[in-house]
Design an enzyme around this catalytic site. Structure first.
Site, short mmCIF file in Angstrom:
data_model
loop_
_atom_site.label_atom_id
_atom_site.label_comp_id
_atom_site.label_asym_id
_atom_site.label_seq_id
_atom_site.Cartn_x
_atom_site.Cartn_y
_atom_site.Cartn_z
N HIS A 145 0.96 -1.03 0.02
CA HIS A 145 -0.04 -0.02 -0.02
C HIS A 145 0.80 1.30 0.01
O HIS A 145 0.62 2.15 -0.97
CB HIS A 145 -0.92 -0.01 1.23
CG HIS A 145 -1.99 1.24 1.28
ND1 HIS A 145 -3.13 0.97 1.21
CD2 HIS A 145 -1.55 2.25 1.53
CE1 HIS A 145 -3.93 2.18 1.08
NE2 HIS A 145 -2.95 2.99 1.72
N GLU A 146 1.75 1.14 0.76
CA GLU A 146 2.57 2.51 0.97
C GLU A 146 3.64 2.53 -0.14
O GLU A 146 3.75 3.70 -0.70
CB GLU A 146 3.58 2.38 2.38
CG GLU A 146 2.62 2.33 3.48
CD GLU A 146 1.65 3.43 3.47
OE1 GLU A 146 1.77 4.69 2.91
OE2 GLU A 146 0.61 3.23 4.36
N HIS B 286 1.88 4.50 -2.95
CA HIS B 286 1.99 5.90 -2.78
C HIS B 286 3.05 6.49 -3.58
O HIS B 286 3.03 7.38 -4.30
CB HIS B 286 1.62 6.13 -1.36
CG HIS B 286 0.44 6.28 -0.62
ND1 HIS B 286 -0.73 7.15 -1.48
CD2 HIS B 286 -0.06 5.50 0.09
CE1 HIS B 286 -1.75 6.94 -0.67
NE2 HIS B 286 -1.49 5.85 0.23
#
Length: 222
Positions: A190-191, A194
């Protein structure tokens, strides 16, 4: 002729010095951060949370869709240390309280993220710099995901890898390569998304599109 040549060299040298001085003024003695990033980072000390960028804001959304840049890992860089500290204060702030945060979410386009390690005792937070996922397992997992930059929404993805092989730098300039599994692997994915200008909603849209395609093929078979 010699006098003209010397005069030309002197003028070029002066122009070069003037240009260098301007560059240093605009970028605070060779900082790896842009002028606007320096202002965001230096607005407060490390104990103060930063504003979380959200897709509900047009300019925020544009930045969140922009890939980040590599970081020069210098343990003595005061701006880098302050950014890392302020990102931690943000993800632990009562208004946020996420399982991770990436630098673009606070307006800084650099490859830095905090991730919560649910695979370690006490579920500590760790900072990762310049992370790269080298391998994804074929095995997938269903996992509910939310995002500090997407307020008021939570969805379940089915496309996250159960395990990943990831390498990254640490703030002390050491390098790490490890296999991460289960929900912690989701946090990493997820990170790192980003940092590449990707939001989890992009995966959800693709899953929905793929599911609709399968339904169409089933209808054709019937």
């Amino acid at each position: 002729m010699i006098r003209l040549l010397l005069t030309t060299i002197l003028i070029l040298s002066c122009l070069s010095c003037t240009s260098t001085k301007k560059d240093l003024q605009n970028n605070k003695k060779g900082s790896q951060f842009t002028e606007s990033e320096q202002l965001l980072i230096g607005a407060n000390n490390g104990a103060t949370p930063m504003r979380v960028f959200k897709i509900t804001n047009a300019s925020d959304s544009l930045l969140l869709r922009t890939p980040s840049q590599q970081v020069i890992v210098d343990p003595n860089d005061p701006e880098l240390k302050n950014l890392i500290a302020r990102m931690y204060a943000t993800v632990r702030d009562s208004l946020s309280l996420g399982a991770g945060i990436a630098a673009p979410q606070v307006g800084i386009l650099k490859n830095i993220a905090w991730v919560q390690r649910f695979d370690k005792e006490g579920f500590p937070f760790e900072v990762i710099i310049n992370p790269v996922i080298k391998q994804y397992s074929k095995k997938k997992q269903d996992c509910p995901e939310g995002c500090l930059s997407i307020p008021g929404r939570r969805d379940t993805l089915s496309s996250r890898a159960y395990a990943i092989l990831v390498e990254y730098d640490k703030p002390d300039a050491t390098h790490e390569i490890e296999m991460v599994e289960d929900f912690t692997a989701v946090v990493f994915q997820h990170e790192i998304d980003h940092l590449n200008g990707i939001l989890y909603l992009d995966h959800l849209k693709q899953e929905i599109k793929d599911a609709q395609g399968l339904k169409t093929l089933d209808n054709l078979k019937n």
